[in-house]
Design a protein around this motif. Structure first.
Motif, short mmCIF file in Angstrom:
data_model
loop_
_atom_site.label_atom_id
_atom_site.label_comp_id
_atom_site.label_asym_id
_atom_site.label_seq_id
_atom_site.Cartn_x
_atom_site.Cartn_y
_atom_site.Cartn_z
N ASN A 20 0.83 -1.21 0.00
CA ASN A 20 0.00 0.00 0.00
C ASN A 20 0.86 1.26 0.00
O ASN A 20 0.54 2.26 -0.65
CB ASN A 20 -0.92 0.00 1.22
CG ASN A 20 -2.11 -0.91 1.05
OD1 ASN A 20 -2.56 -1.16 -0.07
ND2 ASN A 20 -2.63 -1.44 2.15
N ALA A 23 2.15 1.67 -3.45
CA ALA A 23 1.06 2.09 -4.35
C ALA A 23 0.80 3.59 -4.23
O ALA A 23 0.48 4.25 -5.22
CB ALA A 23 -0.21 1.30 -4.05
N ASP A 76 -4.50 -6.27 -5.27
CA ASP A 76 -5.20 -4.99 -5.43
C ASP A 76 -4.24 -3.81 -5.26
O ASP A 76 -4.31 -2.82 -5.99
CB ASP A 76 -6.34 -4.88 -4.41
CG ASP A 76 -7.43 -5.92 -4.64
OD1 ASP A 76 -7.40 -6.56 -5.70
OD2 ASP A 76 -8.29 -6.07 -3.75
N ARG A 80 -3.30 -0.86 -7.97
CA ARG A 80 -3.37 0.58 -7.67
C ARG A 80 -2.03 1.25 -7.93
O ARG A 80 -1.97 2.41 -8.36
CB ARG A 80 -3.79 0.80 -6.21
CG ARG A 80 -5.23 0.42 -5.90
CD ARG A 80 -5.69 1.05 -4.59
NE ARG A 80 -4.81 0.73 -3.48
CZ ARG A 80 -4.91 -0.35 -2.73
NH1 ARG A 80 -5.86 -1.25 -2.99
NH2 ARG A 80 -4.07 -0.56 -1.72
N SER A 83 -1.77 1.93 -11.61
CA SER A 83 -2.65 3.05 -11.99
C SER A 83 -2.03 4.38 -11.58
O SER A 83 -2.05 5.36 -12.35
CB SER A 83 -4.03 2.89 -11.34
OG SER A 83 -4.68 1.73 -11.82
N LYS A 84 -1.45 4.43 -10.37
CA LYS A 84 -0.81 5.66 -9.91
C LYS A 84 0.44 5.96 -10.74
O LYS A 84 0.73 7.12 -11.06
CB LYS A 84 -0.44 5.53 -8.43
CG LYS A 84 0.09 6.82 -7.81
CD LYS A 84 -0.95 7.93 -7.87
CE LYS A 84 -0.46 9.21 -7.18
NZ LYS A 84 -0.45 9.10 -5.73
N ALA A 141 -9.73 -0.78 -9.12
CA ALA A 141 -8.36 -0.24 -9.10
C ALA A 141 -7.86 0.01 -10.51
O ALA A 141 -7.16 1.00 -10.78
CB ALA A 141 -7.44 -1.20 -8.36
#
Length: 641
Positions: A20, A23, A76, A80, A83-84, A141
């Motif tokens: 996380n 991400a 997940d 993410r 995507s970032k 996501a």
């Protein structure tokens, strides 16, 4: 650390916390490699561009492995991260931690595009994740990444691929309910809205209508298998209204917001198919649609919507029902400001002042319009000045005095220079030279006065635009005496322009735009000799480095000087104009980056016409034709020629 326990499996919360964090910063490559090592598998790349990325520099050993049954939230996080990473790549803020091979460092960075990062995220979702671990959160996501990039079409294609993958083999018949929730479909609408293209708007409306009417969507061409999308929620409606707002589709936005507002006014029990009641964001998007619309009645419709909101809000207040769902319809400060933006853009000063009064009544006790709201109303009168400059100047001056009074009483902050310049621009368009000079004098006196040192009374200092607008006001005034021109020269002298006989090179606070305003004043008065002298001085200032070169503005300088020669009644005016045009052509041939425009040649033709030089006029007209055919000037001779 617990030596007494033998744990063979990694705690998914530990690896999830690390992933996380990665991400959040878009460190997708590291997140993917770390997850692969923890799982004991290699996560493949979608294309060769991404395959050039090396592994982690740090040696991460994972004696305890994460099982696939617990890896869903970790996957997940990796999705993410990609995507970032795509969003950061689009913003050209590439994270410094991406690992590239030294030999291919520059080439890979240049080739890495947002679409590559998103294709990798979709590749992991479709081919690498265990199907039983795929959730709506996983799909969201990826789809949210496409939406944030404004890739609506790509997001919809990805959604259909995900729907096809998640199709249950036990499904009987050609139609089934969607496996995804409404948040995934909202990401598609957001992507279309972000792109702000007319062709994407059609696709967004088509998808929204399919959601609203539960129309089956074919998820794979030729498969004859359809899914029924979920019903739209308030975010779906807000996304579509946002699309309408950006593209100025006022009629469509008005129709949709009316359907949402009508739900709360009925006495029947709400149905599941009824649209949700609008939020503040929905009203703002509708006001944006009126602002960006080309409909002539868009401001009137925006004002009608605001009045309707006030009426509904007042009804809710009278009923004193704090739990009423309609209580949020009371227009807040943001909605009033967006309504004022609409009036400002369309040049509706009367309506803008009416909204200011409504704003004051709705939010009394010093909670009314702020300085931004008054500035919008002032700019509305500025645009009115294009049609009725005298009336606009009178009304704008009254509004400006009201702003100054509120500022001195502490209800508004000190007025910014932009407000002064707006009023100066209105005075300039109306040709009110005296009022413009008085306002400029107020700024100059405030600049040098002692009370200006007190922070609460600090007045803005005039800038180049302020002086430029005052000279324009003098130029457009009806005063024809020589004193008028002398007043404009005095303004230039205060900015450092050297007087006759002054050979010192004192610093100047002048720009070509300000000097062009002076040239246009001289041109309007037919003072060709003074205009030529000023143009020659400008060329000298540029060579000396005292004046910043601006090709487009300098071309306007020559055109204004030619216009002055066209209005001059001297015998040699045509000859001097011809020499000036020749000078422009020579400068262009020597690499001066500009050529005489059609306006310049037309002005020279005017000089020939005034002098009765028919032969030269016909020869120049033919030469203009030849230069246009050769591509030297963009426009052919027009009816003025």
């Amino acid at each position: 650390r617990d030596a007494g326990r033998k744990v063979e499996e990694e705690d998914p919360r530990l690896i999830g916390a690390v992933l996380n964090g990665l991400a959040q910063w878009g460190r997708a490559e590291e997140a993917q490699i770390l997850l692969g090592r923890t799982l004991g598998v290699e996560i493949s790349m979608a294309n060769k561009k991404l395959s050039a990325i090396q592994s982690l520099d740090h040696d991460v050993t994972c004696p305890r492995k994460l099982t696939q049954s617990q890896a869903g939230p970790c996957y997940d996080a990796v999705l993410r991260a990609w995507s970032k990473c795509a969003l950061l790549t689009q913003q050209q803020i590439q994270p410094n931690t991406i690992k590239f091979d030294e030999q291919s460092d520059k080439s890979v960075k240049k080739r890495l595009a947002p679409v590559d990062a998103m294709s990798q995220a979709l590749h992991i979702l479709l081919t690498q994740m265990p199907p039983e671990q795929i959730s709506n959160r996983s799909c969201s996501a990826v789809l949210q990444g496409y939406g944030a990039l404004g890739m609506g079409k790509e997001a919809e294609d990805a959604l259909l691929k995900i729907e096809w993958m998640l199709k249950s083999p036990l499904e009987e018949g050609p139609i089934a309910s969607s496996s995804l929730d409404v948040a995934c479909y909202n990401s598609i609408l957001h992507g279309y809205c972000k792109a702000s293209k007319r062709e994407d708007m059609h696709s967004a409306v088509k998808l929204f209508q399919a959601m609203k009417t539960e129309t089956p969507i074919e998820i794979n061409t030729g498969s004859s298998f359809f899914v029924i999308p979920p019903m739209p929620d308030i975010i779906s409606y807000a996304s579509l209204l946002n699309c309408y707002g950006k593209l100025g589709m006022a009629s469509e936005a008005e129709k949709l917001i009316n359907s949402m507002m009508s739900v709360g006014t009925t006495t029947r029990k709400p149905l599941e198919t009824d649209p949700p009641e609008p939020t503040i964001a929905c009203y703002i998007s509708t006001m944006q649609a009126f602002e960006n619309s080309f409909d002539r009645d868009a401001p009137a419709r925006a004002l009608a919507l605001l009045q309707r909101l006030e009426s509904i809000g007042q009804d809710s207040e009278n009923k004193r029902d704090k739990r009423s769902r309609r209580s949020n319809r009371m227009p807040n400060r943001i909605i009033y400001n967006y309504a004022l933006r609409c009036m400002s853009k369309h040049g509706r000063g009367e309506e803008a002042e009416k909204i200011l009064n409504m704003f004051n009544k709705a939010h009394p006790n010093c909670n009314g319009p702020d300085i931004y709201a008054y500035a919008l109303a002032l700019r509305a009168w500025e645009r009115v000045g294009k049609i009725n400059p005298k009336m606009a100047a009178e009304r704008a001056e009254k509004l400006f005095i009201e702003m100054k009074n509120l500022s001195s009483e502490g209800y508004l902050p000190p007025l910014e220079l932009s407000s002064y310049n707006t009023l100066l621009g209105i005075f300039a368009r109306a040709g009110l030279a005296y009022k413009a000079e008085c306002l400029l004098h107020e700024l100059e006196v405030s600049k040098s006065s002692e009370w200006n040192q007190v922070e609460s009374f600090r007045a803005p200092e005039p800038n180049q635009m302020s002086y430029n607008l005052v000279i324009k006001a003098i130029s457009r005034s009806n005063e024809k005496n020589s004193v008028t021109v002398e007043r404009a020269w005095n303004i230039l002298y205060r900015l450092g322009y050297p007087k006759k006989g002054d050979t010192s090179r004192t610093p100047m606070q002048l720009s070509i735009d300000t000097l062009n305003s002076m040239l246009k004043l001289l041109s309007k008065r037919g003072l060709a000799a003074e205009a030529e002298s000023l143009l020659n001085a400008m060329d000298d200032f540029i060579v000396e480095g005292r004046l910043k070169r601006n090709i487009a503005a300098l071309l306007s300088s020559y055109e204004a000087t030619l216009e002055a020669l066209g209005r001059c009644k001297t015998i040699d005016a045509a000859k001097r104009a011809e020499e000036l045009v020749t000078r422009m052509e020579v400068v262009g041939e020597l690499g001066g980056e500009f050529q005489p425009s059609l306006l310049a040649y037309n002005t020279l033709l005017n000089c020939y016409a005034n002098a009765g030089m028919a032969g030269k006029s016909e020869a120049l007209l033919e030469r203009i034709n030849q230069m246009h055919e050769a591509g030297r000037i963009p426009s052919p001779p027009d009816i003025v020629s």
